[in-house]
Design a protein around this motif. Structure first.
Motif, PDB file in Angstrom:
ATOM      1  N   HIS A   9       0.819  -1.215   0.000  1.00  0.00           N
ATOM      2  CA  HIS A   9       0.000   0.000   0.000  1.00  0.00           C
ATOM      3  C   HIS A   9       0.852   1.264   0.000  1.00  0.00           C
ATOM      4  O   HIS A   9       0.350   2.337  -0.296  1.00  0.00           O
ATOM      5  CB  HIS A   9      -0.921   0.039   1.224  1.00  0.00           C
ATOM      6  N   CYS A  10       2.128   1.153   0.371  1.00  0.00           N
ATOM      7  CA  CYS A  10       2.944   2.386   0.423  1.00  0.00           C
ATOM      8  C   CYS A  10       3.026   3.044  -0.955  1.00  0.00           C
ATOM      9  O   CYS A  10       3.198   4.251  -1.038  1.00  0.00           O
ATOM     10  CB  CYS A  10       4.318   2.114   1.045  1.00  0.00           C
ATOM     11  N   TRP A  11       2.857   2.256  -2.028  1.00  0.00           N
ATOM     12  CA  TRP A  11       2.905   2.872  -3.367  1.00  0.00           C
ATOM     13  C   TRP A  11       1.654   3.708  -3.649  1.00  0.00           C
ATOM     14  O   TRP A  11       1.598   4.438  -4.624  1.00  0.00           O
ATOM     15  CB  TRP A  11       3.107   1.803  -4.451  1.00  0.00           C
ATOM     16  N   THR A  12       0.619   3.593  -2.797  1.00  0.00           N
ATOM     17  CA  THR A  12      -0.600   4.388  -3.042  1.00  0.00           C
ATOM     18  C   THR A  12      -0.500   5.799  -2.439  1.00  0.00           C
ATOM     19  O   THR A  12      -1.414   6.600  -2.616  1.00  0.00           O
ATOM     20  CB  THR A  12      -1.854   3.701  -2.439  1.00  0.00           C
ATOM     21  N   LEU A  13       0.581   6.097  -1.730  1.00  0.00           N
ATOM     22  CA  LEU A  13       0.701   7.419  -1.084  1.00  0.00           C
ATOM     23  C   LEU A  13       1.155   8.470  -2.101  1.00  0.00           C
ATOM     24  O   LEU A  13       2.220   9.087  -1.978  1.00  0.00           O
ATOM     25  CB  LEU A  13       1.700   7.344   0.088  1.00  0.00           C
ATOM     26  N   SER A  24       6.098  12.624  -3.555  1.00  0.00           N
ATOM     27  CA  SER A  24       6.805  12.320  -4.809  1.00  0.00           C
ATOM     28  C   SER A  24       7.845  11.226  -4.577  1.00  0.00           C
ATOM     29  O   SER A  24       8.154  10.447  -5.468  1.00  0.00           O
ATOM     30  CB  SER A  24       7.472  13.579  -5.355  1.00  0.00           C
ATOM     31  N   LYS A  25       8.385  11.174  -3.363  1.00  0.00           N
ATOM     32  CA  LYS A  25       9.384  10.143  -3.059  1.00  0.00           C
ATOM     33  C   LYS A  25       9.295   9.798  -1.575  1.00  0.00           C
ATOM     34  O   LYS A  25       9.017  10.693  -0.752  1.00  0.00           O
ATOM     35  CB  LYS A  25      10.783  10.666  -3.379  1.00  0.00           C
ATOM     36  N   CYS A  26       9.522   8.529  -1.237  1.00  0.00           N
ATOM     37  CA  CYS A  26       9.431   8.109   0.165  1.00  0.00           C
ATOM     38  C   CYS A  26      10.546   7.129   0.510  1.00  0.00           C
ATOM     39  O   CYS A  26      11.142   6.511  -0.378  1.00  0.00           O
ATOM     40  CB  CYS A  26       8.109   7.387   0.438  1.00  0.00           C
ATOM     41  N   SER A  53       3.201   5.377  -6.729  1.00  0.00           N
ATOM     42  CA  SER A  53       2.622   5.408  -8.073  1.00  0.00           C
ATOM     43  C   SER A  53       1.548   4.326  -8.131  1.00  0.00           C
ATOM     44  O   SER A  53       1.819   3.167  -7.790  1.00  0.00           O
ATOM     45  CB  SER A  53       3.720   5.133  -9.108  1.00  0.00           C
ATOM     46  N   LEU A  54       0.348   4.713  -8.551  1.00  0.00           N
ATOM     47  CA  LEU A  54      -0.727   3.714  -8.617  1.00  0.00           C
ATOM     48  C   LEU A  54      -0.428   2.679  -9.689  1.00  0.00           C
ATOM     49  O   LEU A  54      -0.822   1.522  -9.577  1.00  0.00           O
ATOM     50  CB  LEU A  54      -2.077   4.389  -8.880  1.00  0.00           C
TER      51      LEU A  54
END
Ligand code: UDP
Ligand code: GLC
Ligand code: MN
Length: 329
Positions: A88-92, A96-98, A142-143
């Motif tokens: 789910h972290c890619w849905t944030l 722009s970057k995490c 990125s979704l």
């Protein structure tokens, strides 16, 4: 920097303790990035409110579970199917970057320079260095990537039953394509496995930036002596005494910054419990006067156990005394 964040995950109240220590360690070292935690509905509302006091954002997501008991058994970690929730972290996408960090990690200094790296950057896994360890990694929400990961998971599963196997198969050229995406081991120093190479630890260990309490026994499973500020040795630590200073550091942060929050919550909850009992008591008094109750012995018992005691009616001392006298006779 508001469009970049450190992200962690806690699917239950136990792992929240780790998330809180990690979040606090990032704050102590003055990160300039946002702090976000992914949670699932299993996390209690009290714990959620505490998370809000350390994290900028507490995001609730659905739990994702590989349910792959066969592969998880190979790691002897049946509970790690739920680490698929990490995806789910890619849905944030408001960031722009995490940098994702496991809830069992702790930063030892400011590590904001990690944001200079690109997706997908991670440090080698100490058990299999051609794989990365998925306890610390740089990514771009990125979704599109999220959906590709879900599809990949449905089609291929994960070779270890957790997120690490899946992510290593998905970002499969990590080992060979770009050395810039290999984070130094110092950014994900595994507290237990590192001691298989003690000379290297002695030589480089002082420069560690992130420690990862990888494995089934987590810092919160140890006993801590607040007087001496030391972690109690037990069977599991005796072989790897090097990790004791890291455990002590974890516990220092936990007892200084997290325990007070938990204690405050406990107090608020017990006070509101008393208040609930008072209200219930006045309601039960009212019902004596206005509505003669007819209820089953089970209902009576439940009310008694909930503290809703009918002092002036059926639970009046006179009646209890009569009953006791009858027994004694
Ligand atoms: N996790 C969680 N709930 C669980 C198990 C794991 O929230 O029941 C999250 C948590 O962020 C944890 C990460 O998934 O740090 C990976 O699990 P763990 O750190 O236990 O695996 P290890 O690093 O020991 O292999
Ligand atoms: C690893 C990683 C952890 C991951 C687990 C399951 O040991 O440290 O982050 O969740 O494997 O794949
Ligand atoms: Mn971990």
């Amino acid at each position: 920097v508001t469009d970049q964040a450190f992200v962690t995950l806690a699917t239950n109240d136990v792992y929240c303790q780790g998330a809180l220590v990690l979040g606090q360690s990032l704050r102590n070292h003055m990160t300039s990035r946002k702090l976000a935690v992914l949670t699932t509905p299993e996390v209690s509302s009290g714990m959620r409110s505490i998370l809000h006091s350390v994290f900028d954002e507490v995001v609730e997501v659905d739990a994702l579970d590989s349910a792959d008991s066969v592969r998880l058994a190979l790691m002897q970690r049946p509970e790690l199917g739920v680490t698929f929730t990490k995806l789910h972290c890619w849905t944030l996408t408001h960031y722009s970057k995490c940098v994702f960090m496991d809830a069992d990690t702790l930063v030892l200094c400011n590590v904001d320079e990690l944001f200079d790296r690109e997706e997908f950057s991670a440090a080698p896994d100490s058990g299999w260095p051609d794989c990365f360890n998925s306890g610390v990694f740089v990514f771009r929400p990125s979704l599109k990537t999220y959906n590709l990961l879900l599809r990949f998971a449905a089609e291929h599963g994960s070779f270890d039953g957790g997120d690490q196997g899946l992510l290593n198969s998905f970002f499969s050229n990590w080992a060979t394509a770009d050395i810039g995406k290999h984070l130094p081991f110092l950014y994900n120093l595994s507290s237990s496995a590192v001691y298989t190479y003690i000379p290297a630890f002695n030589h480089f260990g002082r420069d560690a930036k992130v420690v990862h309490f990888l494995g089934a026994t987590k810092p919160w499973n140890y006993k801590y002596n607040p007087q001496t500020k030391t972690v109690m040795q037990d069977g599991t630590t005796s072989g790897s005494f090097h990790q004791l200073p890291f455990l002590a550091l974890w516990w220092n942060i936990y007892s200084a910054s997290v325990l007070p929050l938990l204690e405050k919550l406990q107090k608020v909850e017990s006070e509101s419990e008393e208040y609930k009992n008072e209200v219930a008591h006045s309601i039960s008094e009212l019902t004596i006067h206005f509505k003669p109750e007819e209820s089953s012995p089970e209902d009576e018992r439940r009310k008694w156990e909930e503290g809703r005691i009918d002092y002036r009616g059926k639970d009046a001392f006179e009646r209890i005394k009569k009953k006791l006298d009858a027994f004694l006779h």
